[in-house]
Design a protein around this motif. Structure first.
Motif, short mmCIF file in Angstrom:
data_model
loop_
_atom_site.label_atom_id
_atom_site.label_comp_id
_atom_site.label_asym_id
_atom_site.label_seq_id
_atom_site.Cartn_x
_atom_site.Cartn_y
_atom_site.Cartn_z
N THR A 176 0.84 -1.20 0.00
CA THR A 176 0.00 0.00 0.00
C THR A 176 0.88 1.24 0.00
O THR A 176 2.07 1.19 0.30
CB THR A 176 -0.91 0.04 1.24
N VAL A 194 -4.46 -1.09 -4.01
CA VAL A 194 -3.78 -2.22 -3.38
C VAL A 194 -2.94 -2.90 -4.45
O VAL A 194 -3.46 -3.31 -5.50
CB VAL A 194 -4.78 -3.23 -2.79
N LEU A 201 -3.89 4.67 1.94
CA LEU A 201 -3.84 3.45 2.74
C LEU A 201 -2.58 3.39 3.59
O LEU A 201 -1.49 3.70 3.14
CB LEU A 201 -3.90 2.22 1.83
N ILE A 246 -2.82 -2.96 4.87
CA ILE A 246 -3.87 -3.78 4.27
C ILE A 246 -3.90 -5.15 4.94
O ILE A 246 -2.85 -5.71 5.28
CB ILE A 246 -3.68 -3.94 2.74
N ALA A 302 -8.68 -2.35 5.21
CA ALA A 302 -7.51 -1.47 5.25
C ALA A 302 -7.61 -0.47 6.38
O ALA A 302 -8.69 -0.02 6.78
CB ALA A 302 -7.37 -0.73 3.91
#
Length: 668
Positions: A603, A610, A630, A633, A642
């Motif tokens: 991320t 992703v 993000l 994850i 996330a």
């Protein structure tokens, strides 16, 4: 799409191409769901004067939320600005045409930058007004007597528009910089009050002339908020770092109001009850205060832990009061501020650091948050993320950076000050911070002609009171990466040993596979092949800045996520490769190993995508785009979940595939 007849494209290739095109458009556009936990920082509130059920909420990261039921529930409405550094401190609806809304913004990253945003359709779409672009706007007011007159206060002065924001003119003097607050006389749009970082000013002629109104104020006062009495414009209130002041002669002389203690002197906002002008609310850094006699006496109506950023009073029913607060989100009262309760359904503005899905109970999920003190810590869900409850008793407001689960079902938290354990089905976190290191000394004992060396081991006891960035639990040992060293426990956390390793103290991450351990400091990776007894430095370049985390695959491959990108080693750290084939070159926030699908996931805080690799990081595919920056994850119940820097926990839709590579593989 036209094809050259000489090109031999198989039916299978066409199918794969169609799948790829589909995944790159419709599938990835699916909206991820914000699960919570609800609450967090809230900066500003504004309501439609003709429909007070329509409320907007501004944040410190450019996000704007909307409520259609008077603040009982919320939904994300828009994101203003290009990044996540815009503080939305003021929201103003045009009193004549509430579909026209203005929002003032200033940048945390660059305090000389900001904007005034405008919507013509009730918030469905927004534009940055050209005349105020690049201005760090700290205050905004619409004249009650003429809604086309808008006044904005910025770092470089006071600006006014008399045509609904189409054009702007600077009306302040050179000496008037750092405008923090504004108020317009409700009966005369030419009378404007401006609070600065050094006292207040007033113009009675639309800015042609200004008067420094400071009589009665302490000389070093920053003026945070100004209000003019709606019934009697001669009555003016000003809040400052030195207290609250009241003038009964339109600012010529101020008198400091008594009744609010010195510790609550930072009053960020003043708000007058639109139904009963005798009632004024003062939102301070130590709670909300209320006067029912226009400032003669005051009463504290919340606890001192509440930091109030804004106050909204429902004009139809002034018993309904909303507060925008630090950490607590929106607090609501339906009894004229006698009591308050959270009103954050759908509003999530939390910095989530870690997600832990229980291996024992598939419906139990824990998350750790930071920057929320007593409102934060750990939140738990027993229904797969549908609802959350704070689970922080015993943490005393500490930030939580990492969570793990033991084989017994106990939970372990790494905090800003040590390590804590929550027993399975327990309600109170307990500290497990005993450090026991051995001091080894030797002396020579002579017996006759023989000399014997006697080795003495003395336990040196201390307490781990440092930030714990990551905890790794294996069947043989527990590991903790902290800001004062690397620590190991062989008795389930009852005691720890360790400290600096090879001269390194600040460790951001630690992972293990059997006896092989990899630990990351801020700039390098250290490795052990004997369970931490001995350590060797890796050859990873020391110029790397800010290693965020590392992961170790079952094949003992080490992958590092850092500000400078992702790096991988397949030979115990002897050599490293920059992993950039399909992966961003910089700002990788995490790399994790998904054991359920035997793949790597990465991320970045620069994108919501992703990234997926099924060959050890040699090549990466763009997986789903969450639409949020993000931080980390996870895969929970077969779906991506996330952690975000500002928006809590998010989860991908059930209908969305996890990676383009996986879907293409299914077509083969």
């Amino acid at each position: 799409m036209s094809l050259n007849p000489s090109q031999a494209i198989s039916r299978k290739s066409l199918i794969l191409l169609a799948v790829a095109l589909f995944l790159s458009t419709a599938s990835w556009a699916a909206q991820w769901t914000v699960l919570g936990p609800d609450g967090g920082d809230a900066r500003s509130l504004g309501h439609d004067p003709k429909n007070p059920d329509h409320v907007l909420l501004g944040t410190s990261t450019g996000s704007l939320f909307e409520s259609g039921d008077g603040g009982h529930s919320w939904a994300r409405l828009a994101h203003l600005g290009d990044g996540d550094d815009y503080v939305l401190d003021h929201i103003a609806f045009d009193p004549q045409d509430p579909k026209i809304i203005y929002v003032a913004a200033w940048s945390v990253a660059n305090q000389q930058a900001g904007d005034v945003f405008r919507s013509h359709n009730g918030g469905k779409s927004w534009e940055a007004i050209p005349g105020m672009h690049g201005k760090s706007v700290r205050a905004l007011a619409i004249a009650a007597s003429d809604s086309r007159t808008i006044v904005a206060g910025a770092i470089d002065g006071v600006f006014r528009s008399q045509d609904g924001g189409k054009s702007w003119v600077k009306i302040s003097q050179a000496a008037q910089g750092e405008i923090e607050s504004l108020a317009v006389d409700p009966k005369d749009a030419n009378v404007i009050y401006a609070g600065t970082w050094h006292l207040a000013w007033k113009t009675a002629d639309g800015g042609a002339n200004w008067e420094h109104i400071k009589q009665g104020m302490i000389e070093d006062s920053d003026v945070f908020s100004l209000i003019v009495d709606s019934d009697n414009p001669s009555v003016v209130f000003a809040s400052a770092c030195s207290g609250i002041y009241k003038s009964e002669n339109a600012g010529e002389l101020f008198k400091k109001i008594q009744g609010i203690p010195f510790t609550a002197r930072r009053t960020r906002v003043l708000k007058q009850d639109p139904v009963n002008p005798q009632i004024v609310y003062a939102g301070t850094t130590e709670g909300l205060w209320r006067t029912a006699d226009l400032g003669k006496t005051w009463k504290q109506v919340t606890g001192p832990e509440v930091v109030v950023n804004d106050v909204m009073v429902d004009p139809r029913n002034s018993s309904r009061v909303l507060l925008a607060t630090d950490r607590g989100g929106v607090l609501a009262s339906d009894n004229a501020a006698q009591t308050f309760s959270p009103s954050n359904h759908g509003y999530t503005h939390r910095y989530v650091t870690s997600i832990l899905a229980s291996k024992i109970d598939p419906n139990t999920i824990l998350v750790g948050v930071v920057n929320d003190r007593e409102w934060g810590g750990v939140f738990a869900s027993r229904d797969g993320g549908k609802s959350w409850a704070q689970k922080s008793s015993g943490l005393s407001g500490k930030d939580v950076f990492t969570l793990e689960e033991t084989s017994k079902g106990d939970f372990v938290a790494g905090t800003s000050h040590g390590i804590y354990l929550l027993a399975a089905n327990g309600n109170q976190w307990q500290p497990i911070n005993a450090i026991v290191n051995e001091k080894v000394s030797s002396r020579v004992v002579k017996k006759g002609t023989r000399k014997t060396t006697v080795v003495t081991k003395t336990p040196i006891k201390s307490v781990l009171d440092a930030r714990v960035n990551e905890i790794e639990i294996t069947p043989r040992r527990w590991l903790a990466a902290t800001t004062i060293g690397l620590f190991i426990s062989t008795n389930d956390g009852k005691s720890w040993s360790g400290g600096p390793v090879l001269g390194k103290k600040e460790f951001s991450s630690v992972q293990a596979q059997g006896e092989f351990i990899a630990a990351a400091s801020t700039t390098n990776v250290l490795l052990s092949s004997d369970g931490g007894t001995t350590w060797q430095p890796s050859s990873l370049a020391s110029y790397l800045s800010s290693i965020r985390n590392l992961t170790v695959t079952p094949e003992a491959q080490v992958i590092v996520a850092s500000h400078d990108g992702a790096f991988g080693s397949s030979d115990s750290g002897a050599t490293w490769k920059h992993l950039s084939n399909g992966l961003p070159d910089k700002n990788i926030s995490s790399v994790t190993y998904d054991s359920s699908r035997k793949r790597l996931l990465a991320t970045s805080t620069e994108t919501g995508v992703v990234f997926v690799s099924e060959n050890g990081g040699q090549k990466w595919h763009r997986g789903p785009d969450s639409g949020y920056p993000l931080r980390h994850i996870s895969v929970v119940h077969g779906r991506f979940m996330a952690a975000t820097p500002f928006d809590g926990v998010i989860v991908q839709p059930e209908s969305e595939p996890q990676s383009a590579a996986a879907e293409a593989g299914m077509a083969n």
